[in-house]
Design a protein around this motif. Structure first.
Motif, mmCIF file in Angstrom:
data_model
loop_
_atom_site.group_PDB
_atom_site.id
_atom_site.type_symbol
_atom_site.label_atom_id
_atom_site.label_comp_id
_atom_site.label_asym_id
_atom_site.label_seq_id
_atom_site.Cartn_x
_atom_site.Cartn_y
_atom_site.Cartn_z
ATOM 1 N N ALA A 141 0.839 -1.211 0.000
ATOM 2 C CA ALA A 141 0.000 0.000 0.000
ATOM 3 C C ALA A 141 0.869 1.254 0.000
ATOM 4 O O ALA A 141 0.626 2.199 -0.757
ATOM 5 C CB ALA A 141 -0.930 -0.009 1.210
ATOM 6 N N GLU A 142 1.893 1.246 0.850
ATOM 7 C CA GLU A 142 2.781 2.410 0.928
ATOM 8 C C GLU A 142 3.543 2.614 -0.372
ATOM 9 O O GLU A 142 3.731 3.753 -0.821
ATOM 10 C CB GLU A 142 3.738 2.246 2.105
ATOM 11 C CG GLU A 142 3.039 2.374 3.461
ATOM 12 C CD GLU A 142 3.925 1.958 4.628
ATOM 13 O OE1 GLU A 142 5.065 1.495 4.380
ATOM 14 O OE2 GLU A 142 3.469 2.098 5.785
ATOM 15 N N ASN A 176 2.530 1.933 -3.279
ATOM 16 C CA ASN A 176 1.582 2.451 -4.281
ATOM 17 C C ASN A 176 0.899 3.743 -3.832
ATOM 18 O O ASN A 176 -0.078 4.172 -4.433
ATOM 19 C CB ASN A 176 0.529 1.380 -4.601
ATOM 20 C CG ASN A 176 1.144 0.171 -5.282
ATOM 21 O OD1 ASN A 176 1.937 0.314 -6.203
ATOM 22 N ND2 ASN A 176 0.793 -1.024 -4.816
ATOM 23 N N LYS A 177 1.454 4.328 -2.727
ATOM 24 C CA LYS A 177 0.935 5.593 -2.184
ATOM 25 C C LYS A 177 -0.562 5.517 -1.863
ATOM 26 O O LYS A 177 -1.318 6.445 -2.113
ATOM 27 C CB LYS A 177 1.227 6.749 -3.148
ATOM 28 C CG LYS A 177 2.727 7.009 -3.315
ATOM 29 C CD LYS A 177 3.009 8.193 -4.228
ATOM 30 C CE LYS A 177 4.467 8.596 -4.190
ATOM 31 N NZ LYS A 177 5.417 7.500 -4.421
ATOM 32 N N GLU A 178 -0.959 4.363 -1.325
ATOM 33 C CA GLU A 178 -2.343 4.161 -0.892
ATOM 34 C C GLU A 178 -2.419 4.247 0.630
ATOM 35 O O GLU A 178 -1.442 3.947 1.321
ATOM 36 C CB GLU A 178 -2.844 2.781 -1.347
ATOM 37 C CG GLU A 178 -2.857 2.613 -2.855
ATOM 38 C CD GLU A 178 -3.043 1.159 -3.288
ATOM 39 O OE1 GLU A 178 -3.094 0.924 -4.506
ATOM 40 O OE2 GLU A 178 -3.116 0.269 -2.410
ATOM 41 N N TYR A 207 -3.245 2.816 4.034
ATOM 42 C CA TYR A 207 -3.379 1.449 4.523
ATOM 43 C C TYR A 207 -4.269 1.431 5.760
ATOM 44 O O TYR A 207 -4.044 2.177 6.707
ATOM 45 C CB TYR A 207 -2.020 0.854 4.876
ATOM 46 C CG TYR A 207 -2.106 -0.574 5.367
ATOM 47 C CD1 TYR A 207 -2.418 -1.603 4.491
ATOM 48 C CD2 TYR A 207 -1.923 -0.877 6.716
ATOM 49 C CE1 TYR A 207 -2.519 -2.907 4.932
ATOM 50 C CE2 TYR A 207 -2.023 -2.180 7.166
ATOM 51 C CZ TYR A 207 -2.321 -3.194 6.270
ATOM 52 O OH TYR A 207 -2.441 -4.482 6.712
#
Length: 378
Positions: free
Chosen positions: A240-241, A243-245, A247
């Motif tokens: 997630a990190e 892909n800059k999402e 979490y």
């Protein structure tokens, strides 16, 4: 009422009542059956009912539980540096953080084995939301760090925490364990957060920060696992990190990580405790007058102590060579060790997902990269 009541562990006078209240809880029962599989339930219950202090609970039950964990899920624990510490002396152990429960538990059994003062240990309130888990943590001399606060609440909480740590170290002669940053290191890059040191300095009362830290007897700690038992469990957050999402943890994620850390295979484990920081603090005081620059300099000192003394395993060198498509460290491992690690990689993650594979490898390879900053002749 003490101002620390909301965060402190039990006083010894409260221990027996807490045990009596939780003695039939299924988690305690599972823990005792794991630790003492040959012992009848009524016998361990009788022993628990005779327990009236945290030390007795830790020495007679927690110590044995951790020994059983080591026996069943590792190839043993080795240590270094403990012989330089003084008995009957309180230290502030600032540690890298890989496993929720084991990091501090393994440090404590090592302190006990060396005849040293065991720690009161920081634990996030997110890990002890259930009443029994909070009670168990207080029986194991954990103190609570509040998470998810507003800026104003965080300031108040940090002040209280700082004062409590000072009380433990300087008034109760109780060692303290605290992680170098909030939360575990997921990517293998151990780094001290300035906020942790700023929090610790809040109880200095206006005196010089470095002089105050000298009183606390800071000891950097490096703990390393040959296999991180929760390596695969850390992947969703790393993905997630990457892909800059944002979490978001699942409801049982922390508990699953605790169980994974305890029961998962670790192979070999090493803990190194560094020398007490003294000359380094004197140097920082001479070089910098600005408190923020002093804190930044101390961050670098703690990081260097942890990274330089971090024990590298064959898994770290294997991951480095695979990730970088090199044979640089082939003398550090055998083909058998490499094949075992590659098998683990295949079994625990989707190795066809290149991003996930690289993140998994980097988790093991980054400690090598960090150590190369200080010594290119590993």
């Amino acid at each position: 009422m003490s101002k620390f009541d909301a965060i402190r562990p039990y006083y010894d006078a409260e221990v027996n009542q807490a045990i009596q209240m939780g003695i039939n809880h299924p988690i305690l029962k599972a823990m005792m059956q794991f630790t003492f599989p040959e012992v009848d339930e009524e016998i361990w219950k009788a022993q628990l009912k005779k327990t009236h202090s945290i030390r007795d609970f830790q020495c007679n039950f927690i110590y044995e539980s951790i020994q059983k964990v080591l026996q069943k899920s590792s190839d043993g624990l080795t240590t270094s540096g403990f012989e330089k510490l003084e008995p009957n002396t309180a230290y502030l152990f600032i540690s890298n953080h890989r496993d929720i429960i084991l990091d501090t538990s393994l440090l404590n059994i090592s302190l006990f084995d060396h005849g040293l003062v065991m720690t009161a240990s920081a634990i996030g309130d997110n890990l002890v939301k259930k009443d029994f888990l909070r009670s168990l943590s207080k029986l194991n001399r954990n103190f609570i760090v509040q998470r998810g606060l507003s800026p104003r609440e965080l300031l108040q909480s940090s002040q209280l925490l700082s004062e409590y740590i000072e009380q433990l170290l300087l008034r109760e002669n109780r060692s303290v364990w605290i992680a170098q940053r909030e939360g575990r290191t997921k990517d293998g890059n151990d780094a001290t957060h300035t906020g942790v040191l700023k929090m610790l300095s809040m109880a200095s009362g206006g005196s010089d920060i470095m002089d105050y830290f000298k009183k606390l007897k800071i000891v950097p700690v490096a703990i390393s696992y040959e296999y991180d038992p929760t390596d695969a469990l850390k992947m969703p957050q790393l993905m997630a990190e990457a892909n800059k999402e944002v979490y978001v943890k699942s409801s049982n994620e922390d508990f699953n990580n605790i169980l994974g850390g305890i029961l998962g295979q670790k192979k070999r484990i090493h803990i190194h405790v560094s020398d007490v920081l003294e000359n380094e603090l004197d140097f920082i005081k001479q070089e910098f007058t600005n408190p923020n620059k002093q804190i930044q300099a101390l961050v670098q000192v703690v990081d260097e102590a942890i990274l330089k003394s971090y024990h590298l395993w064959p898994t770290n060198f294997i991951a480095y060579d695979i990730l970088n498509n090199t044979n640089r460290f082939t003398e550090k491992y055998t083909e058998h060790e490499k094949s075992l690690f590659e098998r683990r990689l295949e079994m625990r993650i989707d190795s066809h997902n290149q991003q996930m594979k690289e993140s998994f490898l980097a988790m093991y390879a980054n400690p090598v990269l960090n150590k190369l900053k200080y010594d290119d002749q590993l």
